[in-house]
Design a protein around this motif. Structure first.
Motif, short mmCIF file in Angstrom:
data_model
loop_
_atom_site.label_atom_id
_atom_site.label_comp_id
_atom_site.label_asym_id
_atom_site.label_seq_id
_atom_site.Cartn_x
_atom_site.Cartn_y
_atom_site.Cartn_z
N TYR A 45 -0.43 -11.61 9.47
CA TYR A 45 0.16 -11.29 10.78
C TYR A 45 0.78 -9.88 10.78
O TYR A 45 0.68 -9.16 11.78
N ALA A 46 1.38 -9.49 9.68
CA ALA A 46 1.98 -8.16 9.58
C ALA A 46 0.93 -7.07 9.78
O ALA A 46 1.21 -6.03 10.38
N VAL A 47 -0.28 -7.32 9.30
CA VAL A 47 -1.37 -6.35 9.46
C VAL A 47 -1.98 -6.45 10.85
O VAL A 47 -2.14 -5.45 11.55
N ARG A 48 -2.28 -7.67 11.29
CA ARG A 48 -2.99 -7.87 12.55
C ARG A 48 -2.14 -7.52 13.77
O ARG A 48 -2.65 -7.05 14.79
N ASP A 58 -0.58 1.70 5.53
CA ASP A 58 -2.00 1.33 5.55
C ASP A 58 -2.22 0.26 4.49
O ASP A 58 -2.15 0.54 3.29
N VAL A 59 -2.49 -0.97 4.93
CA VAL A 59 -2.68 -2.10 4.02
C VAL A 59 -4.11 -2.59 4.10
O VAL A 59 -4.65 -2.79 5.19
N ARG A 60 -4.73 -2.80 2.96
CA ARG A 60 -6.06 -3.38 2.90
C ARG A 60 -5.95 -4.76 2.25
O ARG A 60 -5.57 -4.86 1.07
N ARG A 221 3.21 4.61 -4.12
CA ARG A 221 2.97 3.16 -4.23
C ARG A 221 4.30 2.40 -4.11
O ARG A 221 4.36 1.34 -3.48
N LEU A 222 5.34 2.92 -4.71
CA LEU A 222 6.63 2.24 -4.67
C LEU A 222 7.15 2.16 -3.23
O LEU A 222 7.65 1.12 -2.80
N ARG A 223 7.01 3.25 -2.49
CA ARG A 223 7.43 3.24 -1.09
C ARG A 223 6.58 2.26 -0.29
O ARG A 223 7.09 1.52 0.57
N GLN A 224 5.28 2.20 -0.57
CA GLN A 224 4.39 1.29 0.14
C GLN A 224 4.75 -0.17 -0.12
O GLN A 224 4.76 -1.00 0.79
N VAL A 225 5.05 -0.49 -1.38
CA VAL A 225 5.40 -1.87 -1.72
C VAL A 225 6.71 -2.26 -1.03
O VAL A 225 6.85 -3.38 -0.53
#
Length: 320
Positions: A45-48, A58-60, A221-225
């Motif tokens: 849901y967070a992506v959609r 940007d999440v895959r 990566r740390l910021r993205q996580v």
């Protein structure tokens, strides 16, 4: 089911990128392994819904039906974050150091085939119970047998990693019982199969989101996580709010392959907020592996937990 359908396609008027640009964008994105279970639906849901996008994240999402495939993707570096469990995390630690970000609290249920007329765990002797070996489902199979004063050898445990295949095998009578996550346990109970036992709400909580420790060596990566956790928590909160039940049921039907009419009528709890992994949770996973003589040597169980050097700001919301 092709989970790539979750991701928005290129809209009219958007600039078409070259293969090299697409490859670069993909390499910069955060890759997350998920499974078609309710614990993963807030991530979907967070992506959609655009929550992740609104954060500039940007999440895959990579979907896997089997837990072992999720773990392989994490170990091989195809994803940075994965939905797994503490038992699996301890098992992969010697070769692939990981940290447990947060634990989910959705129950695991032992569901028995309705034609066998099994109502209590002690009636499962010499029955086939489908599990995924050395995982959270295997852990709870042990715990339920222990509660009935049964031995490990009293039941047969065919290994069925694919959660939807496990569901189909019970539905069609190919196995006697299965340890099942939500929403599949609720679906089978809706069809008349019997809930013999359920993991307690107070834990231990073993289902967990794991991240490779090399994430902490990369500022991007740390910021993205950190953003990923924020997006997940916000998505879970929104889905649990009044007025969003139809959205929640649609997610269950669409991404877990539950028939829409069943998803609309089955008992379905809203998503629970995750909790911080605790020492008691890791200790329970450790005892399980030691009992099976499968605890990796020279592995410090507490290293699976986040310490003061690894804690992320977004996790402050779930730390008691």
């Amino acid at each position: 089911m092709a989970w790539t359908a979750m991701l928005p396609s290129c809209r009219e008027g958007e600039v078409q990128l070259s293969d090299e640009e697409l490859s670069h964008r993909d390499s910069m994105a955060l890759h997350v392994a998920v499974m078609p279970v309710v614990d993963c639906l807030p991530m979907v849901y967070a992506v959609r819904s655009g929550i992740a996008d609104s954060m500039g994240l940007d999440v895959r999402l990579s979907n896997y039906m089997a837990q072992m495939d999720v773990d392989t993707a994490l170990q091989n570096g195809r994803v940075e974050v994965a939905y797994s469990d503490l038992v699996r995390g301890l098992r992969m630690m010697p070769k692939t150091p990981v940290k447990a970000l947060m634990c989910n609290t959705s129950p695991m249920t032992l569901v028995a085939l309705k034609t066998n007329r099994v109502k209590k765990a002690h009636q499962m002797k010499e029955r086939m119970v489908a599990i995924s070996r050395l995982s959270v489902s295997d852990f709870w199979c042990d715990a339920l047998l222990d509660s009935a004063s049964m031995q490990m050898e009293d039941v047969y445990r065919p290994q069925v990693h694919d959660v939807q295949l496990r569901t189909d095998m019970l539905r069609t009578g190919l196995i006697d019982a299965a340890i099942m996550p939500a929403p599949y346990a609720g679906w089978m109970i809706r069809l008349g199969h019997k809930a013999v036992g359920t993991s307690p709400a107070n834990g231990p909580h073993l289902a967990a989101w794991l991240a490779r420790t090399d994430v902490w060596a990369d500022s991007l990566r740390l910021r993205q996580v950190n953003q990923l956790i924020e997006a997940y928590l916000l998505a879970a909160q929104r889905l649990a709010e009044g007025g969003n039940e139809s959205v929640w049921r649609t997610l269950v039907a669409t991404y877990c392959n539950v028939p829409p009419e069943v998803a609309d009528s089955m008992r379905l709890l809203p998503p629970a907020m995750p909790v911080a992994p605790g020492r008691e949770d890791v200790a329970a996973a450790t005892r399980f592996l030691e009992r099976r003589d499968r605890m990796p040597k020279q592995t410090h169980a507490d290293s699976l937990l986040l310490d003061s050097m690894h804690i992320l700001p977004s996790l402050q919301h779930i730390i008691p």
